[in-house]
Design a protein around this motif. Structure first.
Motif: not given
Ligand code: ADP
Ligand code: ZN
Ligand code: ZN
Length: 762
Positions: A464, A467, A469, A504, A507
């Motif tokens: 992502c 963030c 991820w 994601c 987030c």
């Protein structure tokens, strides 16, 4: 074996190995006698089956717990430590004669002991499935004949079953019909059952014709004139053909190793002796088999995963009864009994598929050497990139080292190898501008190009942008690989499969990005970059259907310009005479692998892939992309030879006290709960220390520590590693340790595996 001192029962017992994980044999009484002399389940005319004549190596059906299993009689005893009431009789004796030849029987016992594995499971590995589940070994041929003399009325009852009627008439005309003949005539074998049920025909066993030993007929194809190195190799092996010797045939790709194998094989075949050829899993192609069939006019059988069970049993029987001259197979074929063993060949001996990575973790290469010694024959291990183990054995004169340093045939020049330093470059889907330019040039010159990338799928990471991820498998500590067609996430460790998320999972941002390249992504890129060139992708996903690989190989062999791109599958066995450029997209993963064999494997892959180029008229060019072009391993491969690289590695292994100088055993405990395997291996570690101390065994213990891959398929994995300079000391320890482990109470859901000479330490 039961302890004889407190034996309670005196009398004939069979010690039986059953397919269970328990590392011991079980005592059974002879089958219950029906009438005076014969066992209940056997034809009463057949005195061969009487208990007193049972030999070790025959199968028996026994009750084990509440199951009925097929076991193998390992020994006949005169007493048992168990009370007679506790001893159960064998239900049925299945064979008149042992299934294995004495040589194979011995190495199976040896292997169970060496690898600390249940003997029953070892036997099961070595048997074709049909025999494992209790099919009777063919004592004769099953045929169907007309039963009595059916009346008109009975026959007319078939008037509405046209096929049954036709089959019945065929049997009437022929007198008798086998299942195969029935099928050849276009009838389903089910019809035989129908007619049998109607009591119109019956099945009978007629004596099988005794197997004829194979014969090697005349040359179909005259043999090539050997070059000096080949001649020296053939001469050296030939001199020792009637005793045990082990040869390492160390020859660059295209140096004519196969020709050496074949000329040595011919000598044994001419004497009526059989040759067993082991090849890597992926290397056993129809082409390999065809090459032997073309050369030798004698029966060739192959044992591989593509066979159905009847074919497999048939091939196994042809080897066992001596009617096949050449037996080609993958790993487990090392256990195939031969009536007249003459030679064992292991092609690409460095290949990791020779080591089984689960359950019974044996090395077919190492077992082949033990077997050759047992059978007093020669074994030839061939490779362009020998394993450090085999090189070490050659250095210490356990193996005779034969070298073929030059290519043979039309090209004798070797490929040029070069590193492209990409440390400061922005790559386009994994490619540097320099590499793209080279590919273009080779295609323009109407040549073929091979691009090697050892990662299937589209990209190794989905992340992502907002963030950070990263998509990870819930069952493993590992990232998901992104796949195209269909768009999905797949775990290459446990097989988990998911739809590609749109946003994601952390987030909810839609800003997802793929990082890194896999074969699918490179394929898409090359299609865009070279729209007029055929791009062929070869990896496990693109060759799932059996015919697809064959089709692609055919396309490549036609010789038109194309770009071939793929994984490890390309590094093995295949010949691509029109390839002039080999590109290795990323050499860095191997350079910094956590596995101590990482560099060895990387070097083998590079040399093997490079060896695909320039095998015919044209010498080839090999380009390797790396961010660490100055790395000594890479440099030693580029400027030197594999032999020089291997020598440096061997010194490093010696300094680090690692294999092949020291020997390892890996105990791996797994459980869904992290604490369980940790605690358990702590306990094992205490036992190990005590045993080592008591017997003054020079064995080092490392761990318990979490495995490099700490969680896989929902289970946490903890390692305990035992290491010793002395194989003997390690074996003594393992034997004592396993005795204690067998008496230890295992926590629920704990799995323990013991891997002697481990290859995969992840
Ligand atoms: P390797 O197994 O070492 O990769 P092969 O045995 O497949 O090598 O040989 C490569 C090619 O060279 C084959 O096409 C083979 O027929 C040919 N070849 C092998 N030995 C000779 C020889 N002595 N003279 C001419 N051609 C040879
Ligand atoms: Zn996010
Ligand atoms: Zn997984």
């Amino acid at each position: 074996m039961p302890n004889n001192q407190n034996s309670k029962y005196h009398g004939l017992v069979f010690r039986v190995a059953v397919p269970s994980p328990l590392r011991r044999v079980f005592d059974y009484l002879p089958p219950v006698i029906d009438g005076d002399q014969h066992s209940s389940s056997l034809p009463s005319s057949d005195t061969e089956f009487s208990s007193s004549k049972v030999q070790p190596g025959v199968r028996v059906r026994v009750s084990f717990g509440n199951r009925k299993l097929i076991g193998i009689v390992v020994a006949i005893g005169a007493d048992s430590s168990l009370d007679k009431k506790k001893l159960k009789p064998v239900i049925e004796i299945l064979d008149q004669k042992p299934l294995f030849t004495p040589g194979v029987f011995k190495i199976l016992l040896w292997a169970a002991n060496y690898y600390q594995h249940s003997l029953g499971e070892v036997f099961a590995t070595a048997l074709p499935r049909k025999l494992r589940v209790g099919h009777t070994q063919k004592q004769g041929q099953q045929v169907w004949t007309v039963q009595g003399s059916p009346t008109e009325k009975e026959i007319s009852s078939l008037s509405r079953a046209i096929k049954q009627k036709a089959l019945f008439e065929l049997i009437e005309t022929k007198g008798k019909l086998s299942r195969a003949q029935c099928q050849d005539a276009g009838f389903s074998p089910v019809l035989l059952t129908r007619l049998t049920e109607k009591k119109l025909i019956r099945s009978q066993l007629i004596p099988a014709e005794a197997a004829k030993p194979f014969e090697l007929l005349n040359d179909r194809d005259s043999e090539l004139t050997l070059n000096d190195n080949q001649l020296a190799a053939v001469t050296s092996i030939t001199e020792k053909l009637d005793t045990f010797s082990c040869f390492l045939l160390d020859g660059v790709t295209g140096s004519g190793k196969t020709e050496v194998y074949m000329q040595v094989m011919r000598k044994q075949l001419a004497l009526g002796k059989q040759c067993l050829v082991l090849v890597p899993e992926i290397g056993l192609t129809p082409q390999t088999i065809a090459r032997f069939e073309e050369r030798f006019d004698c029966p060739v059988v192959s044992l591989h995963s593509g066979l159905n069970e009847s074919e497999r049993l048939n091939a196994w029987n042809c080897s066992r009864d001596g009617s096949a001259g050449i037996i080609i197979g993958t790993r487990s074929a090392v256990f195939t009994p031969m009536a007249a063993p003459g030679l064992i060949i292991i092609d690409e001996e460095h290949d990791s598929s020779f080591k089984q990575q689960d359950s019974f973790r044996y090395s077919a290469r190492d077992i082949a050497v033990v077997r050759a010694r047992e059978e007093n024959i020669c074994v030839v291990l061939g490779s362009a990139t020998p394993s450090l183990e085999s090189l070490h054995n050659a250095n210490s004169n356990k193996f005779i080292h034969l070298k073929l340093p030059q290519r043979t045939g039309k090209v004798t020049t070797s490929n040029s190898m070069e590193v492209i330093d990409v440390a400061n470059e922005t790559l386009r889907e994994g490619f540097s501008e320099q590499l793209l330019y080279k590919i273009q040039r080779h295609i323009e010159n109407k040549n073929q190009v091979l691009v090697f990338i050892n990662r299937r799928g589209f990209a190794p990471i989905l992340n992502c942008q907002s963030c950070g991820w990263i998509a990870e498998c819930e069952n493993c500590i590992a990232q998901f690989t992104v796949h195209a067609n269909p768009s999905s996430l797949r775990c290459h460790h446990c097989g988990a499969f998911k739809q590609l998320p749109r946003y994601c999972q952390n987030c909810k941002s839609k800003d997802l990005n793929t990082i890194g390249v896999g074969t699918q992504r490179v394929e898409a890129f090359l299609n865009k970059q070279f729209p007029d060139t055929t791009i062929l992708r070869i990896d496990r996903d693109s060759t799932r259907r059996k015919s697809s690989l064959a089709k692609m190989l055919e396309r490549i062999n036609q010789g038109d310009p194309c770009i071939l791109l793929g994984t490890q599958m390309l590094a093995k066995g295949h010949h691509f005479p029109n390839i002039t450029l080999v590109a290795i997209l990323d050499a860095d993963a191997g350079l910094f692998s956590a596995d101590f064999r990482g560099q060895e494997h990387m070097a083998q892959t590079i040399v093997q892939v490079a060896g695909r180029a320039g095998r015919a008229e044209r010498a080839g060019e090999v380009l390797i992309q790396s961010r660490h072009s100055a790395h000594t391993t890479l440099q030693s491969l580029i400027t030197g030879t594999y032999a020089e690289f291997a020598e440096t590695q061997l010194k490093e292994r010696q300094n680090a006290a690692m294999p092949p100088f020291h020997h390892l055993c890996l105990l791996r405990a797994e459980s869904p709960n992290l604490e369980i395997p940790l605690h358990f291996l702590d306990k094992v570690a205490t036992i190990v220390d005590k045993l080592c101390h008591q017997a003054k065994l020079p064995v080092e213990r490392l761990g318990p520590i979490p495995a490099p891959m700490e969680k896989r398929a929902g289970r946490f994995r903890i390692h305990l590693i035992l290491k010793s300079r002395s194989r003997g000391a390690l074996q003594t320890l393992l034997t004592q340790l396993c005795e204690q482990l067998d008496n230890l109470k295992f926590p629920a859901k704990l799995r323990l595996s013991i891997d002697v000479d481990p290859q995969d330490m992840t």
